[in-house]
Design an enzyme around this catalytic site. Structure first.
Site, PDB file in Angstrom:
ATOM      1  N   ARG A  36       0.815  -1.219   0.000  1.00  0.00           N
ATOM      2  CA  ARG A  36       0.000   0.000   0.000  1.00  0.00           C
ATOM      3  C   ARG A  36       0.852   1.275   0.000  1.00  0.00           C
ATOM      4  NH1 ARG A  36      -5.614  -0.485   1.674  1.00  0.00           N
ATOM      5  NH2 ARG A  36      -6.312  -2.291   0.534  1.00  0.00           N
ATOM      6  N   ARG A  40      -3.113   6.721   1.037  1.00  0.00           N
ATOM      7  CA  ARG A  40      -3.602   7.911   1.748  1.00  0.00           C
ATOM      8  C   ARG A  40      -2.608   8.590   2.675  1.00  0.00           C
ATOM      9  NH1 ARG A  40      -9.126   4.935   3.216  1.00  0.00           N
ATOM     10  NH2 ARG A  40      -7.504   3.350   3.416  1.00  0.00           N
ATOM     11  N   ARG A  49      -6.714  11.745  -5.589  1.00  0.00           N
ATOM     12  CA  ARG A  49      -7.877  10.921  -5.241  1.00  0.00           C
ATOM     13  C   ARG A  49      -9.119  11.802  -5.151  1.00  0.00           C
ATOM     14  NH1 ARG A  49     -11.674   8.878  -3.570  1.00  0.00           N
ATOM     15  NH2 ARG A  49     -12.027   7.236  -2.041  1.00  0.00           N
ATOM     16  N   ASP A  86      -6.646  -2.706  -7.666  1.00  0.00           N
ATOM     17  CA  ASP A  86      -7.214  -3.353  -6.486  1.00  0.00           C
ATOM     18  C   ASP A  86      -7.535  -4.805  -6.804  1.00  0.00           C
ATOM     19  OD1 ASP A  86      -8.293  -2.403  -3.673  1.00  0.00           O
ATOM     20  OD2 ASP A  86      -9.609  -3.974  -4.424  1.00  0.00           O
ATOM     21  N   TYR A 160     -14.986 -11.919  -0.824  1.00  0.00           N
ATOM     22  CA  TYR A 160     -15.646 -10.645  -1.146  1.00  0.00           C
ATOM     23  C   TYR A 160     -16.821 -10.863  -2.111  1.00  0.00           C
ATOM     24  CZ  TYR A 160     -11.983  -8.016   1.184  1.00  0.00           C
ATOM     25  OH  TYR A 160     -11.150  -7.497   2.136  1.00  0.00           O
TER      26      TYR A 160
HETATM   27  C1  LIG Z   1      -8.287  -7.059   0.708  1.00  0.00           C
HETATM   28  C2  LIG Z   1      -7.656  -6.153  -0.321  1.00  0.00           C
HETATM   29  C3  LIG Z   1      -8.322  -5.122  -1.065  1.00  0.00           C
HETATM   30  N1  LIG Z   1      -7.380  -4.565  -1.899  1.00  0.00           N
HETATM   31  C4  LIG Z   1      -6.159  -5.151  -1.711  1.00  0.00           C
HETATM   32  C5  LIG Z   1      -6.321  -6.176  -0.764  1.00  0.00           C
HETATM   33  C6  LIG Z   1      -5.237  -7.148  -0.340  1.00  0.00           C
HETATM   34  C7  LIG Z   1      -4.287  -6.550   0.631  1.00  0.00           C
HETATM   35  C8  LIG Z   1      -4.901  -6.198   1.940  1.00  0.00           C
HETATM   36  O1  LIG Z   1      -5.295  -7.109   2.680  1.00  0.00           O
HETATM   37  O2  LIG Z   1      -4.945  -4.985   2.245  1.00  0.00           O
HETATM   38  C9  LIG Z   1      -4.901  -4.892  -2.419  1.00  0.00           C
HETATM   39  C10 LIG Z   1      -4.589  -3.528  -2.865  1.00  0.00           C
HETATM   40  N2  LIG Z   1      -5.348  -2.398  -2.799  1.00  0.00           N
HETATM   41  C11 LIG Z   1      -4.659  -1.342  -3.311  1.00  0.00           C
HETATM   42  C12 LIG Z   1      -3.431  -1.822  -3.793  1.00  0.00           C
HETATM   43  C13 LIG Z   1      -2.479  -0.922  -4.583  1.00  0.00           C
HETATM   44  C14 LIG Z   1      -1.086  -1.151  -4.569  1.00  0.00           C
HETATM   45  C15 LIG Z   1      -0.357  -0.815  -3.279  1.00  0.00           C
HETATM   46  O3  LIG Z   1       0.039   0.359  -3.095  1.00  0.00           O
HETATM   47  O4  LIG Z   1      -0.084  -1.751  -2.477  1.00  0.00           O
HETATM   48  C16 LIG Z   1      -3.351  -3.177  -3.476  1.00  0.00           C
HETATM   49  C17 LIG Z   1      -2.231  -4.168  -3.715  1.00  0.00           C
HETATM   50  C18 LIG Z   1      -5.133   0.037  -3.399  1.00  0.00           C
HETATM   51  C19 LIG Z   1      -6.255   0.481  -2.546  1.00  0.00           C
HETATM   52  N3  LIG Z   1      -7.444  -0.163  -2.325  1.00  0.00           N
HETATM   53  C20 LIG Z   1      -8.265   0.608  -1.549  1.00  0.00           C
HETATM   54  C21 LIG Z   1      -7.571   1.814  -1.235  1.00  0.00           C
HETATM   55  C22 LIG Z   1      -8.139   2.973  -0.450  1.00  0.00           C
HETATM   56  C23 LIG Z   1      -9.043   3.730  -1.341  1.00  0.00           C
HETATM   57  C24 LIG Z   1      -9.132   5.191  -1.030  1.00  0.00           C
HETATM   58  O5  LIG Z   1      -8.230   5.950  -1.396  1.00  0.00           O
HETATM   59  O6  LIG Z   1     -10.155   5.570  -0.442  1.00  0.00           O
HETATM   60  C25 LIG Z   1      -6.317   1.738  -1.864  1.00  0.00           C
HETATM   61  C26 LIG Z   1      -5.242   2.795  -1.898  1.00  0.00           C
HETATM   62  C27 LIG Z   1      -9.664   0.272  -1.140  1.00  0.00           C
HETATM   63  C28 LIG Z   1      -9.917  -1.109  -0.666  1.00  0.00           C
HETATM   64  N4  LIG Z   1      -9.636  -2.254  -1.356  1.00  0.00           N
HETATM   65  C29 LIG Z   1      -9.965  -3.353  -0.582  1.00  0.00           C
HETATM   66  C30 LIG Z   1     -10.510  -2.876   0.624  1.00  0.00           C
HETATM   67  C31 LIG Z   1     -10.984  -3.753   1.766  1.00  0.00           C
HETATM   68  C32 LIG Z   1     -10.512  -1.477   0.556  1.00  0.00           C
HETATM   69  C33 LIG Z   1     -11.109  -0.503   1.557  1.00  0.00           C
HETATM   70  C34 LIG Z   1     -10.287  -0.397   2.787  1.00  0.00           C
HETATM   71  C35 LIG Z   1      -9.338   0.768   2.697  1.00  0.00           C
HETATM   72  O7  LIG Z   1      -9.813   1.853   2.337  1.00  0.00           O
HETATM   73  O8  LIG Z   1      -8.160   0.594   3.026  1.00  0.00           O
HETATM   74  C36 LIG Z   1      -9.760  -4.754  -1.001  1.00  0.00           C
END
Ligand SMILES: Cc1c2[nH]c(c1CCC(=O)O)Cc1[nH]c(c(CCC(=O)O)c1C)Cc1[nH]c(c(CCC(=O)O)c1C)Cc1[nH]c(c(C)c1CCC(=O)O)C2
Length: 354
Positions: A36, A40, A49, A86, A160
């Protein structure tokens, strides 16, 4: 069991530290990146964003997503960029509607707990903007940096798709796996097939390493773990290996505890990602000799910073001092993390802290 590096290092990857480690070499200074890392905690991410309105808009806008992918490398001496996308893009391409509800997380409709898989219309063109992001990043990445593509593992993506959202203990999905394993297998196999196509598309666009995120690997009983984590991952790895033998695969079975040893032996991944609950000394003893590992600083140690972080970093570095190691967190960086802590972390790992 000794393990010999699977691939010779091709000339193109010879000067990329991350690829060298994934091919079995130990480097005195481990390469590093952070899960990640685009997100943010970076003000430049928050700005973009906000401009794009929704997370999905940002992911599907290849020019903006390429900028976001590269933002962390402009600030920090990381060895890899990870594609900004994602894991839920796969259910989106399988035909579920995807949205991210502010403060609540992702929503997929219709949830497969009530809807039938065959009611969904696959739309693989939904992958196109992601491939374009990969191509755009690749043209801008410096030659010593590696581009990581990724997907969720079939098990985690299924949790999911079935619940239609994140769930605390994945109970709906675990129940379906017991009560109707035929229907559940069909869902896993569909995800596996589309994920294979998606990852091949990423490689063809320029991804050099693939990571499989298995965020909910920890919720399964051991025999279910064999069936729904190890077996689908092993099949996916084998197919990818056949299609793209030079692309290393990192598996990240978060929360799997002692089952990580079986995962490392049986899935065929080139590297195992460890979460922060795994004792690195245990991992070093129990995992196949020479198998590269990635991890596993507690994201909260990075958030806390200072002496606590220094001690925790040293513990990770010491435990893996004799094994190919990629330094990373045990899970994603937290949005509240101060940027100067990340700078200090890079200096500690790279030995430039005086
Ligand atoms: C379960 C999972 C998801 N997504 C992901 C996983 C597996 C890793 C983990 O367990 O965290 C993987 C993921 N999600 C994102 C990346 C981008 C690459 C990176 O920088 O690592 C990667 C590799 C961007 C993202 N994916 C998401 C964001 C946040 C979105 C925002 O800016 O509001 C980002 C940067 C949204 C997301 N996407 C997901 C959730 C549950 C959420 C909401 C929770 C949160 O906001 O953190 C599903």
């Amino acid at each position: 069991m000794a393990r010999s590096p699977r691939n010779a290092v091709p000339a193109s990857g010879a000067d990329k530290p991350l690829l060298s480690v994934l091919r079995g070499q130990r480097l005195a200074t481990p390469p590093m990146w952070l899960m990640r890392q685009a997100g943010r905690y970076l003000p430049e991410y928050r700005r973009l964003r906000q401009d794009k309105g929704s997370f999905l808009n940002l992911v599907c806008d290849s020019a903006a997503a390429a900028d976001v992918t590269l933002q962390p490398l402009e600030r920090f001496d990381f060895d890899a960029a990870i594609l900004f996308s994602d894991i839920l893009i796969v259910p989106f391409a399988i035909g579920q509607n995807l949205s991210f509800v502010a403060g609540e997380g992702p929503r997929l409709t219709p949830p497969l707990v009530s809807a039938d898989l065959d009611a969904l219309t696959p739309t693989l063109t939904r992958f196109e903007p992601i491939y374009e992001t990969v191509r755009k990043v690749k043209t801008r990445l410096s030659p010593d940096k590696t581009l990581i593509g990724f997907a969720g593992s079939p098990w985690t993506v299924a949790t999911y798709m079935i619940a239609g959202q994140g769930s605390r203990d994945q109970s709906e999905t675990r129940r379906l796996a017991y009560s109707d394993s035929g229907r559940f297998s069909a869902i896993i196999e569909r995800i596996e097939k589309v994920t294979f196509q998606y990852l091949c598309g990423q490689v063809e666009a320029g991804a050099e390493v693939l990571q499989l995120f298995d965020s909910w690997a920890g919720s399964l009983a051991p025999s279910e773990f064999e069936k729904w984590v190890i077996a689908p991952t092993a099949r996916l790895v084998e197919k990818l290996r056949h299609e793209h033998p030079d692309v290393p695969i990192v598996g990240f079975p978060k929360g799997a505890g002692g089952k990580i040893a079986a995962y490392a032996r049986e899935t065929g991944v080139d590297c195992v990602g460890l979460d922060e609950t795994v004792d690195p000394h245990w991992a070093n003893r129990e995992l196949p000799k020479g198998l590269p590992v990635q991890g596993n600083l507690d994201p909260l140690a990075l958030l806390a910073g200072g002496e606590a972080m220094r001690v925790a970093v040293k513990q990770v570095l010491d435990a893996f001092s004799e094994r190919p190691h990629i330094f990373n967190l045990g899970h994603g960086i937290l949005p509240e993390t101060p940027i100067d802590h990340v700078e200090q972390l890079v200096a500690l790992v790279k030995g430039t802290n005086g």
